[in-house]
Design a protein around this motif. Structure first.
Motif, PDB file in Angstrom:
ATOM      1  N   LEU A  11       0.850  -1.189   0.000  1.00 29.89           N
ATOM      2  CA  LEU A  11       0.000   0.000   0.000  1.00 29.89           C
ATOM      3  C   LEU A  11       0.881   1.233   0.000  1.00 29.89           C
ATOM      4  O   LEU A  11       1.808   1.351   0.809  1.00 29.89           O
ATOM      5  CB  LEU A  11      -0.897  -0.010   1.234  1.00 29.89           C
ATOM      6  N   VAL A  12       0.586   2.174  -0.893  1.00 33.28           N
ATOM      7  CA  VAL A  12       1.373   3.391  -0.995  1.00 33.28           C
ATOM      8  C   VAL A  12       0.445   4.546  -1.341  1.00 33.28           C
ATOM      9  O   VAL A  12      -0.602   4.347  -1.972  1.00 33.28           O
ATOM     10  CB  VAL A  12       2.481   3.228  -2.064  1.00 33.28           C
ATOM     11  N   GLN A  13       0.827   5.740  -0.927  1.00 33.17           N
ATOM     12  CA  GLN A  13       0.034   6.918  -1.271  1.00 33.17           C
ATOM     13  C   GLN A  13       0.327   7.360  -2.703  1.00 33.17           C
ATOM     14  O   GLN A  13       1.417   7.096  -3.240  1.00 33.17           O
ATOM     15  CB  GLN A  13       0.357   8.063  -0.303  1.00 33.17           C
ATOM     16  N   ALA A  14      -0.626   8.046  -3.285  1.00 39.34           N
ATOM     17  CA  ALA A  14      -0.424   8.591  -4.628  1.00 39.34           C
ATOM     18  C   ALA A  14       0.837   9.453  -4.654  1.00 39.34           C
ATOM     19  O   ALA A  14       1.097  10.215  -3.718  1.00 39.34           O
ATOM     20  CB  ALA A  14      -1.638   9.409  -5.045  1.00 39.34           C
ATOM     21  N   GLY A  15       1.604   9.286  -5.724  1.00 37.88           N
ATOM     22  CA  GLY A  15       2.871   9.990  -5.849  1.00 37.88           C
ATOM     23  C   GLY A  15       4.054   9.205  -5.321  1.00 37.88           C
ATOM     24  O   GLY A  15       5.211   9.599  -5.544  1.00 37.88           O
ATOM     25  N   GLY A  16       3.781   8.127  -4.629  1.00 33.93           N
ATOM     26  CA  GLY A  16       4.838   7.316  -4.047  1.00 33.93           C
ATOM     27  C   GLY A  16       5.438   6.335  -5.027  1.00 33.93           C
ATOM     28  O   GLY A  16       5.109   6.325  -6.222  1.00 33.93           O
ATOM     29  N   SER A  17       6.319   5.484  -4.493  1.00 30.96           N
ATOM     30  CA  SER A  17       7.056   4.524  -5.319  1.00 30.96           C
ATOM     31  C   SER A  17       7.035   3.142  -4.691  1.00 30.96           C
ATOM     32  O   SER A  17       6.931   2.996  -3.460  1.00 30.96           O
ATOM     33  CB  SER A  17       8.509   4.974  -5.476  1.00 30.96           C
ATOM     34  N   LEU A  18       7.142   2.141  -5.546  1.00 34.21           N
ATOM     35  CA  LEU A  18       7.306   0.749  -5.122  1.00 34.21           C
ATOM     36  C   LEU A  18       8.200   0.040  -6.132  1.00 34.21           C
ATOM     37  O   LEU A  18       8.248   0.440  -7.311  1.00 34.21           O
ATOM     38  CB  LEU A  18       5.957   0.023  -5.074  1.00 34.21           C
ATOM     39  N   ARG A  19       8.886  -0.991  -5.665  1.00 32.51           N
ATOM     40  CA  ARG A  19       9.653  -1.828  -6.582  1.00 32.51           C
ATOM     41  C   ARG A  19       9.205  -3.274  -6.422  1.00 32.51           C
ATOM     42  O   ARG A  19       9.268  -3.836  -5.326  1.00 32.51           O
ATOM     43  CB  ARG A  19      11.151  -1.724  -6.334  1.00 32.51           C
ATOM     44  N   LEU A  20       8.786  -3.847  -7.527  1.00 24.59           N
ATOM     45  CA  LEU A  20       8.401  -5.246  -7.552  1.00 24.59           C
ATOM     46  C   LEU A  20       9.586  -6.085  -8.044  1.00 24.59           C
ATOM     47  O   LEU A  20      10.353  -5.636  -8.891  1.00 24.59           O
ATOM     48  CB  LEU A  20       7.208  -5.471  -8.466  1.00 24.59           C
ATOM     49  N   SER A  21       9.685  -7.298  -7.502  1.00 27.52           N
ATOM     50  CA  SER A  21      10.724  -8.234  -7.923  1.00 27.52           C
ATOM     51  C   SER A  21      10.085  -9.556  -8.317  1.00 27.52           C
ATOM     52  O   SER A  21       9.043  -9.937  -7.770  1.00 27.52           O
ATOM     53  CB  SER A  21      11.721  -8.482  -6.783  1.00 27.52           C
ATOM     54  N   CYS A  22      10.731 -10.226  -9.245  1.00 29.41           N
ATOM     55  CA  CYS A  22      10.258 -11.549  -9.675  1.00 29.41           C
ATOM     56  C   CYS A  22      11.472 -12.406  -9.978  1.00 29.41           C
ATOM     57  O   CYS A  22      12.255 -12.081 -10.878  1.00 29.41           O
ATOM     58  CB  CYS A  22       9.372 -11.406 -10.901  1.00 29.41           C
ATOM     59  N   THR A  23      11.630 -13.485  -9.211  1.00 32.17           N
ATOM     60  CA  THR A  23      12.770 -14.374  -9.368  1.00 32.17           C
ATOM     61  C   THR A  23      12.346 -15.659 -10.068  1.00 32.17           C
ATOM     62  O   THR A  23      11.343 -16.272  -9.691  1.00 32.17           O
ATOM     63  CB  THR A  23      13.401 -14.688  -8.008  1.00 32.17           C
ATOM     64  N   VAL A 104       4.714 -18.647 -18.412  1.00 31.18           N
ATOM     65  CA  VAL A 104       4.769 -19.100 -17.026  1.00 31.18           C
ATOM     66  C   VAL A 104       4.499 -17.870 -16.160  1.00 31.18           C
ATOM     67  O   VAL A 104       5.106 -16.817 -16.374  1.00 31.18           O
ATOM     68  CB  VAL A 104       6.130 -19.718 -16.675  1.00 31.18           C
ATOM     69  N   TRP A 105       3.597 -18.015 -15.190  1.00 30.26           N
ATOM     70  CA  TRP A 105       3.136 -16.877 -14.404  1.00 30.26           C
ATOM     71  C   TRP A 105       3.582 -16.949 -12.953  1.00 30.26           C
ATOM     72  O   TRP A 105       3.675 -18.042 -12.376  1.00 30.26           O
ATOM     73  CB  TRP A 105       1.612 -16.806 -14.438  1.00 30.26           C
ATOM     74  N   GLY A 106       3.814 -15.775 -12.385  1.00 27.70           N
ATOM     75  CA  GLY A 106       3.999 -15.679 -10.953  1.00 27.70           C
ATOM     76  C   GLY A 106       2.650 -15.713 -10.257  1.00 27.70           C
ATOM     77  O   GLY A 106       1.596 -15.727 -10.903  1.00 27.70           O
ATOM     78  N   GLN A 107       2.701 -15.669  -8.921  1.00 31.55           N
ATOM     79  CA  GLN A 107       1.476 -15.799  -8.137  1.00 31.55           C
ATOM     80  C   GLN A 107       0.703 -14.487  -8.031  1.00 31.55           C
ATOM     81  O   GLN A 107      -0.462 -14.483  -7.651  1.00 31.55           O
ATOM     82  CB  GLN A 107       1.804 -16.311  -6.724  1.00 31.55           C
ATOM     83  N   GLY A 108       1.342 -13.396  -8.398  1.00 36.80           N
ATOM     84  CA  GLY A 108       0.716 -12.080  -8.325  1.00 36.80           C
ATOM     85  C   GLY A 108       1.010 -11.393  -7.005  1.00 36.80           C
ATOM     86  O   GLY A 108       1.162 -12.047  -5.966  1.00 36.80           O
ATOM     87  N   THR A 109       1.106 -10.077  -7.061  1.00 40.00           N
ATOM     88  CA  THR A 109       1.319  -9.285  -5.853  1.00 40.00           C
ATOM     89  C   THR A 109       0.441  -8.039  -5.932  1.00 40.00           C
ATOM     90  O   THR A 109       0.359  -7.386  -6.973  1.00 40.00           O
ATOM     91  CB  THR A 109       2.805  -8.927  -5.671  1.00 40.00           C
ATOM     92  N   GLN A 110      -0.229  -7.746  -4.825  1.00 43.60           N
ATOM     93  CA  GLN A 110      -1.183  -6.638  -4.809  1.00 43.60           C
ATOM     94  C   GLN A 110      -0.465  -5.309  -4.645  1.00 43.60           C
ATOM     95  O   GLN A 110       0.377  -5.147  -3.752  1.00 43.60           O
ATOM     96  CB  GLN A 110      -2.186  -6.820  -3.667  1.00 43.60           C
ATOM     97  N   VAL A 111      -0.813  -4.363  -5.495  1.00 45.28           N
ATOM     98  CA  VAL A 111      -0.362  -2.977  -5.360  1.00 45.28           C
ATOM     99  C   VAL A 111      -1.600  -2.114  -5.188  1.00 45.28           C
ATOM    100  O   VAL A 111      -2.511  -2.142  -6.022  1.00 45.28           O
ATOM    101  CB  VAL A 111       0.434  -2.522  -6.592  1.00 45.28           C
ATOM    102  N   THR A 112      -1.647  -1.366  -4.099  1.00 42.93           N
ATOM    103  CA  THR A 112      -2.773  -0.479  -3.826  1.00 42.93           C
ATOM    104  C   THR A 112      -2.255   0.934  -3.640  1.00 42.93           C
ATOM    105  O   THR A 112      -1.370   1.166  -2.798  1.00 42.93           O
ATOM    106  CB  THR A 112      -3.538  -0.924  -2.574  1.00 42.93           C
ATOM    107  N   VAL A 113      -2.795   1.852  -4.416  1.00 37.43           N
ATOM    108  CA  VAL A 113      -2.380   3.254  -4.349  1.00 37.43           C
ATOM    109  C   VAL A 113      -3.560   4.071  -3.830  1.00 37.43           C
ATOM    110  O   VAL A 113      -4.614   4.119  -4.461  1.00 37.43           O
ATOM    111  CB  VAL A 113      -1.938   3.778  -5.725  1.00 37.43           C
ATOM    112  N   SER A 114      -3.359   4.685  -2.684  1.00 35.02           N
ATOM    113  CA  SER A 114      -4.439   5.483  -2.085  1.00 35.02           C
ATOM    114  C   SER A 114      -4.335   6.940  -2.524  1.00 35.02           C
ATOM    115  O   SER A 114      -3.243   7.458  -2.748  1.00 35.02           O
ATOM    116  CB  SER A 114      -4.370   5.391  -0.560  1.00 35.02           C
ATOM    117  N   SER A 115      -5.480   7.575  -2.628  1.00 31.50           N
ATOM    118  CA  SER A 115      -5.497   8.984  -3.081  1.00 31.50           C
ATOM    119  C   SER A 115      -5.373   9.941  -1.923  1.00 31.50           C
ATOM    120  O   SER A 115      -5.418   9.565  -0.763  1.00 31.50           O
ATOM    121  CB  SER A 115      -6.789   9.254  -3.839  1.00 31.50           C
TER     122      SER A 115
END
Length: 115
Positions: A11-23, A104-115
């Motif tokens: 969960l991140v606020q609008a304007g923020g940043s996240l980094r996703l990884s997939c191995t 081949v797919w990963g399991q998925g990861t939720q990204v939520t951006v709040s306003s």
């Protein structure tokens, strides 16, 4: 069987940043194939966000100049750096290994951006 394990959502606020990884469990498959990030928002179809080959990258117009896809062959890992996040970026993000005849797919990861 090749497996993909994702991490980095949250969960991140609008304007923020996240980094996703997939191995990826198979280094040969990782090196020889295109890696992709998709996302799926509630009630919407899964959409392609970004792709990376050996060096060429492509982005959906909606994320261009905000998201960066990269790969580290020493770690069999692909990353999605997401900046200037918007509420409309909220979705489950999936990484995918394009094995040409199938994905081949990963399991998925939720990204939520709040306003």
């Amino acid at each position: 069987q090749v497996q993909l394990v994702e991490s980095g959502g949250g969960l991140v606020q609008a304007g923020g940043s996240l980094r996703l990884s997939c191995t990826v469990s198979d280094s040969i498959a990782f090196v020889n194939n295109v890696m992709e990030w998709y996302r799926q928002a509630p009630g919407k179809q899964r959409e392609l966000v970004a792709t990376i080959g050996s060096s060429i990258t492509n982005y959906a117009d909606s994320v261009k100049d905000r998201f960066t896809i990269s790969r580290d062959s020493s770690k069999n890992t692909v990353y999605l750096e997401m900046n200037s996040l918007k509420p409309e970026d909220t979705a489950v993000y999936y990484c995918s290994l394009d094995m040409k005849r199938y994905h081949v797919w990963g399991q998925g990861t939720q990204v939520t951006v709040s306003s």
